[in-house]
Design an enzyme around this catalytic site. Structure first.
Site, PDB file in Angstrom:
ATOM      1  N   ALA A 110     -48.345  -7.987  26.337  1.00  0.00           N
ATOM      2  CA  ALA A 110     -48.439  -8.296  24.953  1.00  0.00           C
ATOM      3  C   ALA A 110     -47.168  -8.647  24.359  1.00  0.00           C
ATOM      4  O   ALA A 110     -46.236  -8.140  25.007  1.00  0.00           O
ATOM      5  CB  ALA A 110     -49.412  -7.616  24.051  1.00  0.00           C
ATOM      6  N   PHE A 111     -46.984  -9.273  23.236  1.00  0.00           N
ATOM      7  CA  PHE A 111     -45.706  -9.554  22.767  1.00  0.00           C
ATOM      8  C   PHE A 111     -44.796  -8.095  22.354  1.00  0.00           C
ATOM      9  O   PHE A 111     -43.625  -8.446  22.041  1.00  0.00           O
ATOM     10  CB  PHE A 111     -45.600 -10.488  21.490  1.00  0.00           C
ATOM     11  CG  PHE A 111     -45.764  -9.875  20.243  1.00  0.00           C
ATOM     12  CD1 PHE A 111     -47.116  -9.864  19.659  1.00  0.00           C
ATOM     13  CD2 PHE A 111     -44.722  -9.585  19.426  1.00  0.00           C
ATOM     14  CE1 PHE A 111     -47.597  -9.228  18.638  1.00  0.00           C
ATOM     15  CE2 PHE A 111     -45.073  -9.045  18.161  1.00  0.00           C
ATOM     16  CZ  PHE A 111     -46.491  -8.728  17.906  1.00  0.00           C
ATOM     17  N   LYS A 112     -45.634  -7.027  22.272  1.00  0.00           N
ATOM     18  CA  LYS A 112     -44.965  -5.790  21.627  1.00  0.00           C
ATOM     19  C   LYS A 112     -43.985  -5.449  22.386  1.00  0.00           C
ATOM     20  O   LYS A 112     -42.933  -4.756  22.188  1.00  0.00           O
ATOM     21  CB  LYS A 112     -45.973  -4.789  21.205  1.00  0.00           C
ATOM     22  CG  LYS A 112     -46.751  -5.304  20.089  1.00  0.00           C
ATOM     23  CD  LYS A 112     -47.924  -4.270  19.647  1.00  0.00           C
ATOM     24  CE  LYS A 112     -48.421  -4.597  18.274  1.00  0.00           C
ATOM     25  NZ  LYS A 112     -49.406  -5.737  18.351  1.00  0.00           N
ATOM     26  N   ASP A 113     -43.998  -5.712  23.939  1.00  0.00           N
ATOM     27  CA  ASP A 113     -43.093  -5.340  24.935  1.00  0.00           C
ATOM     28  C   ASP A 113     -41.652  -6.024  24.546  1.00  0.00           C
ATOM     29  O   ASP A 113     -40.611  -5.263  24.858  1.00  0.00           O
ATOM     30  CB  ASP A 113     -43.240  -5.908  26.325  1.00  0.00           C
ATOM     31  CG  ASP A 113     -44.614  -5.137  27.047  1.00  0.00           C
ATOM     32  OD1 ASP A 113     -44.870  -4.038  26.654  1.00  0.00           O
ATOM     33  OD2 ASP A 113     -45.394  -5.957  27.418  1.00  0.00           O
ATOM     34  N   LEU A 116     -40.488  -3.090  22.002  1.00  0.00           N
ATOM     35  CA  LEU A 116     -40.592  -1.851  22.363  1.00  0.00           C
ATOM     36  C   LEU A 116     -39.964  -1.600  23.661  1.00  0.00           C
ATOM     37  O   LEU A 116     -39.452  -0.165  23.930  1.00  0.00           O
ATOM     38  CB  LEU A 116     -42.259  -1.358  22.529  1.00  0.00           C
ATOM     39  CG  LEU A 116     -42.691  -1.294  21.250  1.00  0.00           C
ATOM     40  CD1 LEU A 116     -44.144  -1.059  21.133  1.00  0.00           C
ATOM     41  CD2 LEU A 116     -42.143  -0.068  20.560  1.00  0.00           C
TER      42      LEU A 116
END
Ligand SMILES: *Cc1c(COP(=O)(O)O)cnc(C)c1O
Length: 466
Positions: A110-113, A116
């Site tokens: 997911a784009f949160k990588d 994060l």
């Protein structure tokens, strides 16, 4: 670079302190005191750079002298090397002038990588320098938990405790968290629901005495400035790949907390030619209702096929409200305090300004499924439900067909097989090769009662130096 609070009362901080702070002490969010601005010539000179070189150019002004340039460069190399595509954020074409930017090539799909993976490294760097330690405590109903765990697995100065509701997250999502094995990683399954988990996190931040003064809590949710900062980069990447900055682009962004789309708004203010920004929400449409009727009002939470956008309030929206109010923290504070009690509106001329900056749309589960089906039938390309909402909104709101429209692809379809089935497709989205053995990996997780003191004593006795 200095950072100020959107509510105008907390002291200004430098980058390092903002990284560790989370919320400002006056309840506001931190934003840069001023934004860097890049000329068209300068942006043009970035054509052909690798993703991490581009990331350095875009982000360095925000980090400033908090981290020496060479160290920051190396950190970015390490961060984006872990993605499963050399372009890091590759573009896929859907129609003659329509694209999806695949932001799901990181370790947790997911784009949160994007943010994060970097945040873990930034935290560890700063904590090493300061000889400090933090405990990250977070609640998750899905993507944030696994991305945070992956981002912190190699941190020496961070222990991470992620709470999820026992037996109420999908098997893929649970395994993405519980199969990351490390001494500093702790998964807690709470016998309760997501709200119970979130309440425990909130209360723990309010009173940290259970840690005995030996360490402190840190937050990795989307109010952390560093997360927004990292998300600005891919707007530049998309533009440079599609003829920018000599041509402008339109973006459609699936959003709930207004994090990802706020990054696009900043990219535009920093000089990137962007002619349209579309806010794409699901049935939890507080942002769309505000944009279309100047009413900011909480409704009941609805559970949808796009769970990562299921929110009642949109926390990062406060950062936009700050700009819409001429960066007057007092006005923002007053507005948001009133918003706790009931629906609020802003002055008409401010709202009209917001309407010039953004278009918006809300897409329900039926529309989500139709779009997944339609794109698969036309292109043999599988969208995840969040990205499908973005594509649908892009098509509904598009103003100029000669401007390339890019939808941010926020997750890999294999994370959400139920939505694909619901769309009536018989194809099964496959996990990518690096995760193909997810269902065979060893899991580690502790199940605890829905009780604050049990959770706190577990944390107090399990962080590394306890
Ligand atoms: C978190 C998330 C979103 C929403 O992100 P915002 O921070 O609210 O903009 C959208 N799609 C997916 C897959 C997510 O994980």
């Amino acid at each position: 670079m200095r950072y100020i609070s959107t509510r105008g009362e907390a002291p200004a901080l430098g980058f390092e302190d903002v990284l560790l702070a989370g919320l400002a002490s006056d309840g506001g969010l931190y934003v840069p005191e001023s934004l860097p601005h890049f000329s068209v010539e300068e942006i043009r000179s970035w054509r052909g750079l690798s993703y991490s070189e581009l990331a350095f150019n875009v982000m360095h002004p925000f980090v400033d002298d908090a981290i020496p340039a060479d160290d920051f460069r190396e950190m970015l190399n390490e961060t984006y090397k872990g993605f499963s595509h050399d372009a890091v954020a590759p573009l896929v074409q859907l129609d003659s002038n329509e694209w999806v930017m695949e932001l799901f090539r990181g370790p947790t799909l997911a784009f949160k990588d994007f943010a994060l993976q970097l945040l873990g490294r930034l935290l560890d760097y700063v904590l090493e320098k300061r000889k400090q330690h933090v405990v990250i405590m977070g609640a998750t109903s899905g993507d944030t938990g696994s991305a945070a765990i992956e981002g912190c697995r190699h941190c020496e100065h961070v222990d991470i405790f992620i709470l999820h509701p026992h037996e109420r997250v999908s098997e893929v999502q649970r395994r993405q968290m519980t199969t990351v094995l490390g001494d500093n990683i702790h998964n807690i399954a709470v016998r309760g629901n997501f709200d119970d988990c979130q309440r425990m996190v909130k209360e723990s931040f309010g009173d940290q005495s259970f840690l005995g003064g030996k360490t402190q809590l840190a937050a990795v949710n989307s109010i952390n400035w560093a997360r927004i900062m990292a998300q600005i980069v891919y707007y530049f990447q998309a533009s440079l790949a599609l003829g920018g900055p000599d041509r402008s682009l339109a973006f459609s962004v699936p959003t709930g907390n207004f994090g990802d789309i706020f990054a696009g708004y900043l990219a535009k203010k920093m000089g990137l030619p962007i002619s349209q920004l579309v806010i794409a929400t699901n049935r939890n449409d507080i942002l769309h209702r505000f944009m279309s009727g100047n009413r900011y009002e909480q409704h009941q939470l609805e559970h949808t096929l796009s769970p990562s956008m299921d929110i009642m309030v949109s926390s990062n929206f406060e950062r936009l409200l700050f700009d819409l109010h001429g960066r007057d923290g007092g006005l923002v504070k007053d507005l948001l305090e009133r918003a706790q009690k009931g629906p609020v509106s802003i002055e008409d001329y401010r709202w009209r300004h917001a309407r010039k900056l953004f278009d918006s749309d809300a897409v329900d589960d039926k529309g989500t499924c139709e779009t997944i089906r339609e794109i698969f039938e036309r292109n043999e390309y599988l969208l995840d439900p969040h990205t499908a909402i973005g594509v649908r909104a892009a098509r509904n709101c598009r103003r100029d067909a000669s401007v390339p429209m890019v939808t941010l692809g926020t997750a890999h379809p294999a994370k959400f097989p139920d939505a694909i089935a619901e769309a009536g497709l018989s194809v099964k989205p496959q996990l990518p090769p690096h995760m193909a053995d997810l269902f065979e990996r060893e899991e580690r997780c502790t199940v605890l009662d829905n009780d604050l003191s049990s959770v706190q004593s577990f944390i107090a006795s399990h962080w590394k130096l306890a």
